[in-house]
Scaffold this active site. Structure first.
Site, mmCIF file in Angstrom:
data_model
loop_
_atom_site.group_PDB
_atom_site.id
_atom_site.type_symbol
_atom_site.label_atom_id
_atom_site.label_comp_id
_atom_site.label_asym_id
_atom_site.label_seq_id
_atom_site.Cartn_x
_atom_site.Cartn_y
_atom_site.Cartn_z
ATOM 1 N N GLY A 70 0.836 -1.189 0.000
ATOM 2 C CA GLY A 70 0.000 0.000 0.000
ATOM 3 C C GLY A 70 0.878 1.248 0.000
ATOM 4 O O GLY A 70 0.569 2.234 -0.677
ATOM 5 N N SER A 204 -4.408 -2.467 -0.060
ATOM 6 C CA SER A 204 -3.294 -3.308 0.361
ATOM 7 C C SER A 204 -3.791 -4.704 0.703
ATOM 8 O O SER A 204 -4.943 -4.880 1.107
ATOM 9 C CB SER A 204 -2.626 -2.660 1.576
ATOM 10 O OG SER A 204 -1.749 -3.573 2.178
ATOM 11 N N HIS A 206 -2.415 -7.067 3.035
ATOM 12 C CA HIS A 206 -2.300 -7.675 4.361
ATOM 13 C C HIS A 206 -3.249 -7.092 5.401
ATOM 14 O O HIS A 206 -3.277 -7.547 6.539
ATOM 15 C CB HIS A 206 -0.846 -7.635 4.864
ATOM 16 C CG HIS A 206 -0.380 -6.291 5.325
ATOM 17 N ND1 HIS A 206 -0.222 -5.991 6.649
ATOM 18 C CD2 HIS A 206 -0.063 -5.182 4.645
ATOM 19 C CE1 HIS A 206 0.201 -4.738 6.766
ATOM 20 N NE2 HIS A 206 0.311 -4.233 5.567
ATOM 21 N N THR A 242 9.543 -8.342 -12.005
ATOM 22 C CA THR A 242 8.844 -9.617 -12.160
ATOM 23 C C THR A 242 7.699 -9.677 -11.157
ATOM 24 O O THR A 242 7.874 -9.357 -9.989
ATOM 25 C CB THR A 242 9.816 -10.789 -11.937
ATOM 26 O OG1 THR A 242 10.814 -10.728 -12.951
ATOM 27 C CG2 THR A 242 9.101 -12.129 -12.012
ATOM 28 N N CYS A 331 2.986 1.697 11.526
ATOM 29 C CA CYS A 331 3.927 2.382 10.626
ATOM 30 C C CYS A 331 4.312 3.738 11.173
ATOM 31 O O CYS A 331 4.782 4.607 10.442
ATOM 32 C CB CYS A 331 3.313 2.574 9.257
ATOM 33 S SG CYS A 331 3.099 1.044 8.372
#
Lengths: 407, 385
Positions: A70, A204, A206, A242, A331
């Site tokens: 995110g 996001s 999770h 990737t 965070c």
């Protein structure tokens, strides 16, 4: 007893079906960019996930850009729009103005602060005491050079939900691109994401029982962005690297799980549990301030400040009791002992902000768990207060004269 | 995957080792915490991330705090170059890279030189051997040069670049060196200290680890600005909740790779020998793009007369043999390899090239069968033209 996890705004355990899908996906190993069969298989699985997600959101599949988080999606939205505008309008970044709020996630705030330091004009809008951006403030902040506004849909620390449709409408009336960080709203409340009318939306994995290491940015067709990661032509040449095949498949599965849920119903039952928790805490513990707004709030998020305590001590005691909550955002950019920018923005004192706990529930949270939390909390608060100089000073003035209080 | 198919594209990606998958499983289940959370779930996740960081650091002789986890090798390359240039303040200066670098290096350098007047990027040519010449670097370097970014070994030819000599030049001119070691990792010795690297890119999915995770080695005190802003993760150098399970998988893949390094390398060499010997025995004429020496074992780039690489790739795929041409585009359009083109200045030869890259789980029987099939297809195509 099994630990009680009430920190779902920080991260969530994988849903069983997501885990199964990822375990299977870990065995698929083609590089989606390879044109042989094995590569195409991986490519097709990614496109299926994109399709699932797009149809849930009401987006076109090609409008979905998978990212590594995110945080990356928020960075991409803001810097990507700005870089692109600089390129096609042949103007320096300093020519543009951005609008955001004081209570955004660090990935938006720090990005904007970084740009401000580089000369971009940025307005950080204040919020009212319910944690909401006032529409009239928002409108007043718009100038002819305003390029982009980024206002989160729902706040991670207190749960405040913004009048996002009104803000997006006002932005569009004035030709301003509108981005919203919808990470915390997803799966918690029923929203028609298409109707919000945002040009860019961040999600996001999770936070919705999906995997870590994957997020996405929905970029409406016609909105120009420049990639943040250069390299190969992946994700429509907007995000090189990737593809994280199992992560993307897991994200698709997590969206599928949400799509099958009756979000109105689960929101209602989660809100009922939160109300039990709120009322129970108020009854059992004196000196509690509720920071989460009573209306326009995520049904799972309850932020409280407990007078004469310190969150750090509370968290430690709670953890010992097997109860996992947080003091705010995981965070958090505030270093140890500093107060949350969100709580200060809704006019808490530094002391109050530092005495704050965030409970974030899920639809898997049980009544038994809430009962257990209510049983343990008074003792824990009492224990923490028993070593709090300010509490002792107030309750037994003689032993601890007021002048001994430290600020 | 079709069990009878033979996968010879390990330079593109590798199958995750079942032991790695097993190591990741608990982190997709019990240990789901956010490493930034202070409670037990957070601490368990934090411990796993830091343990992984130590493993990775030790293997390349770095300090744990010099490792920054990213979402891919591409992100690590972007962070290395953009992060380094942005940390130069007002005058980012001159960057030197080579024409055979990975697109994530080339395109970042291009972006900087196209959008910023204070950045000049020199993309130096390479020799026919596929090697970057230190003399050419020496000639390109100036007092304004800040960074030289040259890969450790090339992903299309396997050619090993003279990093040590390049570092010496950089030291003499006081500029920093970044090396993309994604393809060489665990194949060539990588000691960032003795090699004198300032920045070095690694990736997991080329070494039997998971996709979605890479790392950048950042030598202490190397100036670096974050590319992704937000939380304080990775010591403020890369915001975003850590991809715990993938980080654990990465470290486990590295550990296995170190333990099995000698056997794997010897096996790759055997596979390559068997493959080339079989082609020779069958009288199949091929041109090796690059040199037989100075090449990591297992990565070969071959051109065949009068056969297009794209046609070969498709014909082989139908026979269950997986190889690649230099660059595959997501749109399915096969372009000629820019690497082979840069070496020979010969677009025709580039179009005729394929890359064969072996892995630890290939068998000698597979190598022989692949060579036989390849010969048959080449022969049929040549005689029908």
């Amino acid at each position: 007893m099994k630990p009680i996890y009430l920190d779902h705004n920080a991260t969530t355990p994988l849903h069983l079906r997501v885990r199964q899908a990822m375990q299977d996906a870990l065995a698929i190993f083609g590089n989606p960019s390879s044109i042989y069969r094995l590569g195409r298989e991986a490519h097709n699985l990614i496109e299926e996930a994109r399709q699932t997600i797009a149809s849930f959101l009401g987006a076109q599949p090609q409008e979905i850009i998978f990212t590594g988080s995110g945080t990356e999606a928020n960075n991409l939205a803001i810097k990507g729009v700005l870089r692109s505008a600089c390129e096609w309008m042949h103007r320096p970044p300093e020519a543009f103005h951005l609008i955001t709020s004081e209570i955004e996630h660090p990935s938006v705030l720090e990005t904007c602060k970084g740009l401000a330091a580089a000369g971009v004009k940025v307005t950080f809008l204040p919020v009212d005491r319910h944690g909401r951006v006032r529409v009239k403030d928002f409108v007043a902040a718009i100038t002819p050079s305003t390029l982009l506004a980024s206002i989160m849909l729902a706040n991670n620390e207190i749960g405040a939900i913004q009048s996002i449709r009104a803000l997006a409408r006002e932005a569009h009336k004035r030709g301003v691109i509108f981005h919203s960080d919808a990470v915390q709203a997803l799966g918690k409340i029923a929203i028609d994401y298409r109707k919000i009318g945002a040009d860019l939306l961040t999600f996001s994995g999770h936070k919705i029982q999906g995997p870590k290491g994957v997020g996405l940015l929905w970029v409406r067709r016609g909105v120009r962005i420049r990639p943040l990661l250069d390299g190969g032509p992946q994700e429509g040449a907007l995000r090189a690297g990737t593809e994280n095949v199992p992560g993307i498949i897991g994200l698709g599965k997590a969206f599928e799980v949400i799509a099958r849920k009756d979000l109105r119903r689960s929101a209602k039952s989660v809100a009922a549990l939160k109300e039990t928790l709120r009322r129970g805490l108020m009854q059992r513990i004196k000196g509690i301030r509720i920071n989460s707004p009573s209306a326009n709030c995520l049904p799972n998020t309850l932020s409280i400040s407990i007078e004469d305590t310190e969150a750090e001590s509370l968290l430690m005691q709670l953890d010992l009791a097997g109860i996992c909550v947080s003091s705010g955002s995981a965070c958090s950019t505030e270093s140890y002992g500093e107060a949350s920018h969100v709580l200060l923005a809704i006019d808490l004192s530094t002391e109050q902000a530092r005495a704050t706990l965030r409970f974030s529930l899920a639809d898997t949270t049980t009544r038994k768990e809430i009962t257990e939390v209510l049983r343990r909390m008074p003792g824990i608060v009492a224990k923490v207060r028993s070593i709090s100089p300010s509490y002792l000073a107030r309750t037994s003035g003689k032993k601890h004269p007021r002048r001994s209080r430290t600020t | 995957m079709n069990h009878r198919s033979i996968y010879l594209d390990h330079a593109a990606t590798t199958a995750i080792d079942p032991r790695v998958r097993e190591a990741m499983a608990p982190y997709l289940d019990r240990y789901f915490g956010n490493p930034s959370s202070v409670h037990r779930f957070g601490r368990e996740a934090r411990a796993a991330v830091e343990k992984a960081r130590e493993i990775l650091a030790e293997v390349i002789s770095a300090l744990p705090e010099e490792i920054v986890f990213t979402s891919s090798g591409t992100e690590a390359n972007n962070l290395a170059i953009t992060g380094f240039l942005e940390a130069q303040g007002g005058s980012p200066g001159h960057v030197i890279t080579s024409a055979i670098e990975h697109p994530s290096v080339l395109n970042v350098c291009r972006y900087w030189s196209e959008t910023r007047r204070d950045v000049i990027a020199s993309c130096i040519s390479v020799e026919q051997s596929g090697l970057v010449s230190p003399a050419v670097i020496e000639a390109a370097v100036s007092t304004r040069t800040r960074l030289i970014s040259i890969m450790h070994c090339n992903n299309e030819t396997g050619m090993i670049q003279p990093i040590e000599e390049i570092v010496e030049i950089a030291r003499a001119h006081r500029c920093n060196v970044h090396s993309d070691a994604v393809q060489s990792f665990l194949k060539l010795p990588l000691n960032v200290r003795t090699m004198g690297l300032d920045l070095c890119t690694l990736s997991a999915h080329k070494i039997y680890g998971p996709k979605g995770i890479g790392a950048l080695y950042v030598k202490r005190e190397t100036p670096l600005q974050a590319l992704l802003h937000g939380g304080p993760q990775e010591q403020w150098r890369r915001a975003g909740t850590e991809n715990v399970a993938a980080i654990v998988g990465f470290a486990h893949a590295v550990q296995l790779g170190v333990e099995e390094r000698e056997n794997r390398l010897a096996h790759l060499q055997e596979l390559e020998n068997k493959f080339l010997e079989t082609l020779q025995q069958l009288g199949c004429k091929y041109e090796l793009n690059g040199l037989p020496e100075n090449r990591v074992p297992g990565i070969m780039n071959l051109s065949f007369q009068e056969v297009l690489g794209a046609d070969l790739l498709i014909a082989l795929d139908l026979e269950g043999i997986v190889v690649s041409t230099g660059s595959a585009c997501s749109s399915g359009v096969v372009e000629a390899s820019y690497v082979i083109n840069a070496m020979y200045q010969d677009g025709e030869r580039a179009k005729r090239s394929i890359r064969v890259s072996f892995g630890k789980d290939n068998t000698l029987e597979e190598a022989r069968r692949a060579a036989e099939t390849l010969h048959r297809i080449v022969h049929t195509t040549q005689t029908h033209q």
